[in-house]
Scaffold this active site. Structure first.
Site, PDB file in Angstrom:
ATOM      1  N   ARG A   1       0.839  -1.206   0.000  1.00 26.15           N
ATOM      2  CA  ARG A   1       0.000   0.000   0.000  1.00 26.15           C
ATOM      3  C   ARG A   1       0.873   1.255   0.000  1.00 26.15           C
ATOM      4  NH1 ARG A   1      -1.998   2.874   4.366  1.00 26.15           N
ATOM      5  NH2 ARG A   1      -1.665   1.107   5.777  1.00 26.15           N
TER       6      ARG A   1
ATOM      7  N   TYR B   1     -14.584  16.213 -16.312  1.00 26.36           N
ATOM      8  CA  TYR B   1     -15.168  14.888 -16.187  1.00 26.36           C
ATOM      9  C   TYR B   1     -16.241  14.925 -15.092  1.00 26.36           C
ATOM     10  CZ  TYR B   1     -15.308   9.832 -15.243  1.00 26.36           C
ATOM     11  OH  TYR B   1     -15.704   8.534 -15.050  1.00 26.36           O
TER      12      TYR B   1
ATOM     13  N   LYS C   1      -7.045   5.367 -19.783  1.00 24.09           N
ATOM     14  CA  LYS C   1      -7.269   5.910 -21.113  1.00 24.09           C
ATOM     15  C   LYS C   1      -6.038   5.736 -22.007  1.00 24.09           C
ATOM     16  CE  LYS C   1     -11.237   7.269 -19.327  1.00 24.09           C
ATOM     17  NZ  LYS C   1     -11.077   7.118 -17.871  1.00 24.09           N
TER      18      LYS C   1
END
Length: 520
Positions: A184, A237, A335
């Site tokens: 993490r 967005y 993307k």
């Protein structure tokens, strides 16, 4: 300054045979310039370039004139002269000016990504260590490597890491060792990806996240607080705006203004003494509106605010906001950077150490970390980013021209078209117009539905930047959770269709759109 009789203590010094940055300084004049290395026209001579009104012109310099950046840091007057002549702001801190000049030095002459921008002669993006863009994509930043010699960074599928000793474990937790602790916090597979993206963006360090929205959350939570104010482009967005407008404002006491950041006066009027963050998405999603990053950074920095740019639409192949003055850049790695619609991920890149140290702990605390499997898939897809973006952009230029001439299309927004409101600005800050197009279908919402239901090759799906051409309707899909008033204020009209052009044959894409428009 004579290249053949340089004093060893001067900023320009003789280093015969060195093939690095070429720089000539007329110490008391305004004729200093920066010249990236280029093809050598003759033995013993080197060709360079001079930025003159946006046009790259040829000059020939002695091969043995090089720059001592350490010495340059000690003479701010000369440094400022160089900065002004090479498109770098002269009011920045010394270290920042030197960092940006190093980036300029790494740019090869005359390379350009965008066919529509050829007249600008924009240089190809390169990394700080003078490697070409595609080379960094394939080989990475070269900092984190596999000790066993694997060509590709392996997937370190582990939750925790063994310490060499109790003392080593204490050093890791104290930040005195670069050793790994827990996935993490850090992981070799993830770190190699972070370093590669940071090199492409010319930033200090990268922070990989579980998704693009994970990156947005980290930025908001780290840089905003109760009583602080954010300025955000009115069209970003949908979830990025919704998070700021609803969750951050209503639950955490953050004030937010959603404005047209394409209008500098509007930005100037919107910034307040308590403004902590200006959040841009340029080109904007889904309107493809372009904001002047450099000018907005000047306005924000004047009040101590930071600027974050969502660079997902362009990727670092077409735009590097940190070199324009931004403090933070973020991506949805889902993307263009990964490019194959098979993985979700996000990335934040900080311009300097101070900003990085605010962001990294927040990612760890929120648990928005990237899994090593994600990192491996993103890194694999990223190797072809330059090739894919160029192919998609070449297609998009043809598709945009087709749409603009079609009788059933009301309007088209594409940076490569002269009809785009910020066409000239796009040529100045982007290295190509990209592969994202928004257009309006005559017939409004019903006309758009008829088009979407009729496409055969184009894939009716959200997301963007993949090898396949994707088409969607923002008002009823990606921006549906915004109120009708917010959508209207953000120019997300019912007739707007967003097209992410892929790398299929351009003629096939156009033929599919043509037959679908015939059904409208």
């Amino acid at each position: 300054v004579s290249s053949s009789r340089c004093n060893s203590k001067s900023i320009l010094h003789c280093c015969s045979g060195m093939k690095r940055l070429v720089l000539l300084v007329a110490l008391a004049s305004a004729n200093a310039f920066l010249a990236p290395p280029s093809l050598r026209p003759a033995p013993g001579r080197r060709a360079g370039c001079l930025v003159n009104g946006g046009v790259w012109t040829r000059m020939v310099l002695a091969d043995d004139v090089n720059v001592d950046f350490d010495a340059l840091k000690k003479n701010r007057k000369i440094l400022q002269t160089l900065a002004k002549k090479n498109g770098v702001k002269a009011n920045l801190k010394t270290e920042e000016m030197v960092r940006l000049l190093r980036i300029k030095a790494a740019e090869p002459e005359g390379k350009n990504h965008g066919n529509a921008h050829k007249e600008q002669g924009s240089p190809q993006i390169t990394s700080d260590h003078s490697s070409a863009f595609n080379t960094v994509l394939v080989h990475g930043a070269g900092k984190t490597v596999d000790k066993l010699g694997s060509v590709n960074m392996p997937i370190y599928q582990t939750s925790t890491f063994r310490f060499e000793s109790a003392e080593h474990g204490a050093e890791c937790f104290a930040g005195e060792s670069d050793g790994y602790i827990y996935s993490r916090i850090n992981n070799p597979t993830v770190q190699e990806l972070e370093e590669a993206v940071a090199a492409l963006e010319h930033g200090y360090k990268g922070i990989a996240t579980s998704s693009g929205m994970g990156a947005v959350n980290v930025v908001y939570m780290a840089l905003l607080a109760a009583g602080k104010h954010a300025v955000c482009h009115k069209t970003v967005y949908g979830p990025s705006r919704s998070l700021l407008e609803n969750t951050m404002a209503k639950n955490f006491g953050v004030e937010a203004s959603f404005v047209d950041t394409c209008d500098l006066q509007v930005v100037r009027d919107s910034i307040k003494p308590n403004t902590a963050l200006v959040y841009l998405e340029t080109p904007a999603n889904p309107t493809v509106a372009i904001s002047d990053i450099g000018a907005i950074c000047e306005l924000a920095h004047a009040v101590g605010a930071l600027v974050c740019v969502d660079n997902t639409f362009c990727s670092p192949y077409l735009q590097t906001p940190l070199t324009l003055g931004a403090d933070v850049v973020l991506h949805s790695l889902t993307k263009s950077i990964s490019g194959h619609a098979d993985v979700v991920g996000g990335m934040i890149v900080a311009r300097d150490e101070a900003v990085y140290k605010r962001l990294r702990p927040m990612m760890v605390t929120l648990g928005a970390c990237m899994d090593p499997n994600q990192a491996f898939l993103v890194r694999r897809g990223m190797k072809t980013l330059g090739l894919r973006m160029q192919a998609a952009q070449d297609n998009a230029i043809k598709v945009a021209e087709f749409l603009e001439s079609h009788p059933k299309v009301a309007w088209v927004r594409y940076p490569g078209l002269e009809s785009h409101p910020q066409h000239e600005l796009g040529q100045r800050i982007m290295k190509g117009p990209g592969a994202m197009i928004s257009f309006g279908v005559k017939g409004g919402l019903e006309g758009g539905r008829a088009l979407l239901n009729a496409v055969e090759l184009c894939v009716l799906a959200v997301s963007l930047g993949g090898v396949e051409t994707l088409i969607q309707h923002p008002a009823s899909m990606t921006h549906a959770k915004l109120s009708p008033e917010a959508r209207l204020q953000g120019d997300v009209t019912d007739d707007l269709v967003r097209l992410s052009v892929g790398i299929e044959d351009a003629g096939e894409i156009i033929a599919d759109l043509d037959q679908a428009l015939a059904r409208v």
